[in-house]
Scaffold this active site. Structure first.
Site, PDB file in Angstrom:
ATOM      1  N   GLU A 156      -8.204  -6.775  -6.661  1.00 36.89           N
ATOM      2  CA  GLU A 156      -6.823  -6.518  -6.248  1.00 36.89           C
ATOM      3  C   GLU A 156      -6.607  -7.106  -4.861  1.00 36.89           C
ATOM      4  OE1 GLU A 156      -5.536  -2.468  -6.570  1.00 36.89           O
ATOM      5  OE2 GLU A 156      -4.170  -2.657  -4.867  1.00 36.89           O
ATOM      6  N   GLU A 161       1.669  -3.671   1.960  1.00 33.75           N
ATOM      7  CA  GLU A 161       2.011  -2.295   1.645  1.00 33.75           C
ATOM      8  C   GLU A 161       2.532  -1.640   2.923  1.00 33.75           C
ATOM      9  OE1 GLU A 161      -0.673  -0.216  -1.537  1.00 33.75           O
ATOM     10  OE2 GLU A 161      -1.988  -1.259  -0.116  1.00 33.75           O
TER      11      GLU A 161
END
Length: 278
Positions: A156, A161
């Protein structure tokens, strides 16, 4: 810091079978289809031009749907409703998190899984993030072999974020076998003026090359990760990945909305691009 957020990825295993990964996959950089690309060329882009209220390109984007916490005790239910994800007629994709009259939440999560899976390049998006306690926007990628390899073996790459309680901070992270969840290799980036990232659009990117991933915000590089950083664990990033855009509400990492949180909240995406960086 992120010990509980890892399991949200596991839900994706149930969303597509192995066959889906092989359908409609766009050739990756370095194949014959992109052999004529030169450094700096845009080899793929989504500019979200279209009529207000319309869906983004269905040949590229799939709305993942459902609730149940997504493995991270999140509150939202993701829908395919245009009230949660739609073009605004001004060149943006708008992902909207809403609080319903019964106190529940809806939002959207869009993915290119099985439709577009780049390998390498400068992967970037120009985004205006939302704001507020318990609000969690993300621009990230998962290995296209997720149905076969599982998470975190598939890998990932979190390009960006943000958790609303940190308005001036975004995070770039990789997860892989032996370095996932709270042990992901992660670096925060602070707004240079200390302002909220929600105030305006910013370009979040990774320069992704064989054996190297470098994060940047508005062209300012702030972290490079290589196989030397995985403490001897496998480097799982030299293969195709698919792109995810989502806006979560609540969860173990961001915490939950409180009296200060207003709804609706919107994540506006001006473009997503892959640029040849070879």
């Amino acid at each position: 810091m992120r010990a509980a957020r890892s399991t949200r990825r596991l839900v994706a295993l149930t969303l597509a079978g192995a066959a889906a990964v092989a359908v409609g996959v766009t050739p990756t950089l370095g194949t014959a289809a992109t052999a004529q690309a030169a450094t700096g060329d845009v080899v793929w882009s989504q500019d979200f031009d279209g009529a207000a209220g319309s869906a983004p390109d269905r040949s590229v984007w799939t709305n993942e749907t459902g609730g149940g916490g997504w493995g991270n005790n999140e509150l939202e239910t993701y829908t395919d409703s245009r009230s949660n994800s739609a073009l605004d007629g001004q060149g943006n994709l708008v992902i909207t998190a809403k609080r319903k009259a019964d106190g529940s939440y809806t939002s959207a999560r869009l993915t290119t899984q099985g439709k577009y899976t780049p390998q390498y390049g400068r992967v970037e998006a120009r985004i205006q993030i939302p704001r507020g306690q318990g609000i969690w926007p993300a621009f990230w990628m998962l290995g296209a072999d997720l149905p076969q390899s599982g998470w975190p073996g598939s890998g990932e790459i979190d390009v960006m974020e943000n958790v609303g309680k940190e308005p001036a901070t975004v995070h770039g992270t990789v997860h892989g076998p032996g370095y996932s969840g709270g042990q992901g290799i992660s670096t925060p980036y602070q707004h240079p003026q200390g302002w909220s990232f929600a105030d305006t659009f910013h370009t979040f990117a990774v320069d992704w090359k064989p054996g190297s991933i470098t994060w940047s915000v508005d062209g300012v590089a702030y972290r490079t990760v290589t196989p030397a950083d995985t403490n001897g664990n496998p480097w799982v990033f030299d293969k195709p990945f698919f792109i995810v855009l989502n806006l979560a509400v609540g969860g173990n990492w961001p915490g939950y909305p409180d009296a200060s949180t207003t709804f609706p909240q919107q994540m506006k995406v001006d473009f997503v691009r892959v640029i040849d960086n070879s």
